[in-house]
Design an enzyme around this catalytic site. Structure first.
Site, PDB file in Angstrom:
ATOM      1  N   LYS A  54       0.848  -1.210   0.000  1.00 32.09           N
ATOM      2  CA  LYS A  54       0.000   0.000   0.000  1.00 32.09           C
ATOM      3  C   LYS A  54       0.871   1.242   0.000  1.00 32.09           C
ATOM      4  O   LYS A  54       0.640   2.180  -0.772  1.00 32.09           O
ATOM      5  CB  LYS A  54      -0.938   0.005   1.212  1.00 32.09           C
ATOM      6  CG  LYS A  54      -2.115  -0.927   1.069  1.00 32.09           C
ATOM      7  CD  LYS A  54      -2.876  -1.089   2.380  1.00 32.09           C
ATOM      8  CE  LYS A  54      -3.891  -2.224   2.252  1.00 32.09           C
ATOM      9  NZ  LYS A  54      -4.399  -2.715   3.523  1.00 32.09           N
ATOM     10  N   GLN A  98      -5.223  -1.460   9.423  1.00 32.20           N
ATOM     11  CA  GLN A  98      -5.126  -2.803   8.852  1.00 32.20           C
ATOM     12  C   GLN A  98      -5.797  -3.829   9.774  1.00 32.20           C
ATOM     13  O   GLN A  98      -5.543  -3.854  10.982  1.00 32.20           O
ATOM     14  CB  GLN A  98      -3.643  -3.153   8.642  1.00 32.20           C
ATOM     15  CG  GLN A  98      -3.400  -4.485   7.968  1.00 32.20           C
ATOM     16  CD  GLN A  98      -3.837  -4.524   6.508  1.00 32.20           C
ATOM     17  OE1 GLN A  98      -3.852  -3.514   5.815  1.00 32.20           O
ATOM     18  NE2 GLN A  98      -4.211  -5.704   6.044  1.00 32.20           N
ATOM     19  N   ASP A 121     -11.539   2.847   3.712  1.00 35.57           N
ATOM     20  CA  ASP A 121     -11.978   1.452   3.639  1.00 35.57           C
ATOM     21  C   ASP A 121     -13.499   1.349   3.497  1.00 35.57           C
ATOM     22  O   ASP A 121     -14.018   0.295   3.126  1.00 35.57           O
ATOM     23  CB  ASP A 121     -11.599   0.720   4.940  1.00 35.57           C
ATOM     24  CG  ASP A 121     -10.378  -0.161   4.800  1.00 35.57           C
ATOM     25  OD1 ASP A 121     -10.144  -0.677   3.693  1.00 35.57           O
ATOM     26  OD2 ASP A 121      -9.676  -0.344   5.809  1.00 35.57           O
TER      27      ASP A 121
HETATM   28  N1  GUN Z   1      -7.111  -6.735   5.801  1.00 38.44           N
HETATM   29  C1  GUN Z   1      -7.349  -7.476   4.689  1.00 38.44           C
HETATM   30  N2  GUN Z   1      -8.022  -6.740   3.778  1.00 38.44           N
HETATM   31  C2  GUN Z   1      -8.208  -5.518   4.319  1.00 38.44           C
HETATM   32  C3  GUN Z   1      -8.828  -4.335   3.851  1.00 38.44           C
HETATM   33  O1  GUN Z   1      -9.363  -4.237   2.741  1.00 38.44           O
HETATM   34  N3  GUN Z   1      -8.813  -3.286   4.725  1.00 38.44           N
HETATM   35  C4  GUN Z   1      -8.248  -3.361   5.950  1.00 38.44           C
HETATM   36  N4  GUN Z   1      -8.301  -2.278   6.717  1.00 38.44           N
HETATM   37  N5  GUN Z   1      -7.666  -4.453   6.408  1.00 38.44           N
HETATM   38  C5  GUN Z   1      -7.647  -5.519   5.601  1.00 38.44           C
END
Ligand code: GUN
Length: 300
Positions: A54, A98, A121
């Protein structure tokens, strides 16, 4: 029939290019650099890889990346204090915590502490409610990526039968809302659905997000259907040698690709779209925060 393969890797590159163009435009015309803060608590190896990717892609499209890595024993109060600082920091337009969080932290409480306008998100309860009532919101990245690919393949989705297999808050439910908003007739199927094969066979659009390796067989797919496979499952691959593994989706690709009209592969389908849509949401959030027009083609 052999299905057209939907190249998510290439599609994600076009989304990132659009984001980069818009970021450059914001910089030039407004002096604004969109910023994304990613918070990682603990040392889960898979999460560390995601967070690194990311950060790298955020910088590649010209945005600022702020990584906050906290120890696994971080208290809820400490995490909430960081989120509050990020909420009020004008350089931060998007905040992502996350998941999964360590067990002692309440994910719902933490997610709902994020300013909904910065919740890239789309998991905050306000954004869930706004999406469910057809109002402007932050849309979860994976379903947004699926929607972009479906519109690209099919043009208008109006009137099509869509079946979403899986009812998670992260994918299944928001995906169903987005398809409904695009005037599909939507069914959510799950582990308790009766005659699930028959239900799937009615789908013009079949989205699989159950997390069960290769559960959906070619015989479940309507000829010509568009199949979007959200699953990423690591399974043993003894044919590749002892102890070897491979990634498979929730759809049995070999049989489904003989029946479908178009299908996403795993890997290289939905996966790359998720981070691309996170970047898209961050630039959208930066535009909204500054009362500027939203980037075209990057929102739901
Ligand atoms: N962990 C796995 N996929 C995601 C996601 O799309 N967003 C977040 N915040 N954590 C994750």
């Amino acid at each position: 029939m052999t299905a057209r393969i939907i190249d998510g890797k290439a599609f994600a590159a076009t989304v990132r290019a659009k984001v980069a163009t818009h970021v450059a435009h914001l910089k030039e015309t407004q002096g604004i650099i969109p910023g994304l803060a990613v918070v990682l608590v603990g040392e889960d190896p898979a999460s560390q890889v995601y967070v690194r990717n990311k950060g790298k892609q955020t910088v590649e499209v010209g945005m600022n990346s702020y990584e906050h890595k906290l120890p696994a024993d971080t208290s809820e109060a400490e995490l909430l204090a960081l989120i509050e600082r990020l909420n009020t920091d004008p350089a931060v337009h998007g905040i992502l915590v996350q998941l999964p969080l360590p067990d002692h932290l309440d994910s719902d409480l933490v997610i709902n502490a994020i300013d909904p306008a910065k919740d890239v998100d789309g998991f905050h309860i306000s954004n869930v409610g706004l999406l469910g009532t057809g109002q402007k919101s932050m849309v979860p990245c994976t379903p947004l990526g699926c929607l972009m690919m479906l519109r690209d393949q099919l043009g208008s989705l109006s009137g099509l039968n869509a079946v979403v297999v899986g009812r998670s808050n992260i994918v299944g439910k928001p995906m169903a809302q987005l398809l409904l908003r695009d005037s599909c007739t939507v069914t959510i199927a799950h582990s308790r659905t009766k005659d699930i094969e028959e239900v799937c066979r009615r789908a013009d659009i079949l989205v699989a997000a159950v997390g069960r390796p290769e559960m959906i067989k070619g015989s479940w797919v309507k000829p010509g259907a568009t199949v979007i496979d959200v699953g990423i499952n690591r399974v043993a691959a003894p044919d590749k040698g002892a102890g070897k593994t491979r990634l498979v989706g929730d759809v049995e690709f070999a049989t489904a690709s003989e029946v479908a009209g178009a299908i996403t592969p795993v890997p290289g389908g939905v996966g790359p779209m998720t981070i691309a849509c996170l970047l898209a949401n961050t630039v959208t959030a930066a535009c909204r925060a500054n009362g500027l027009p939203e980037p075209e083609g990057l929102t739901a």
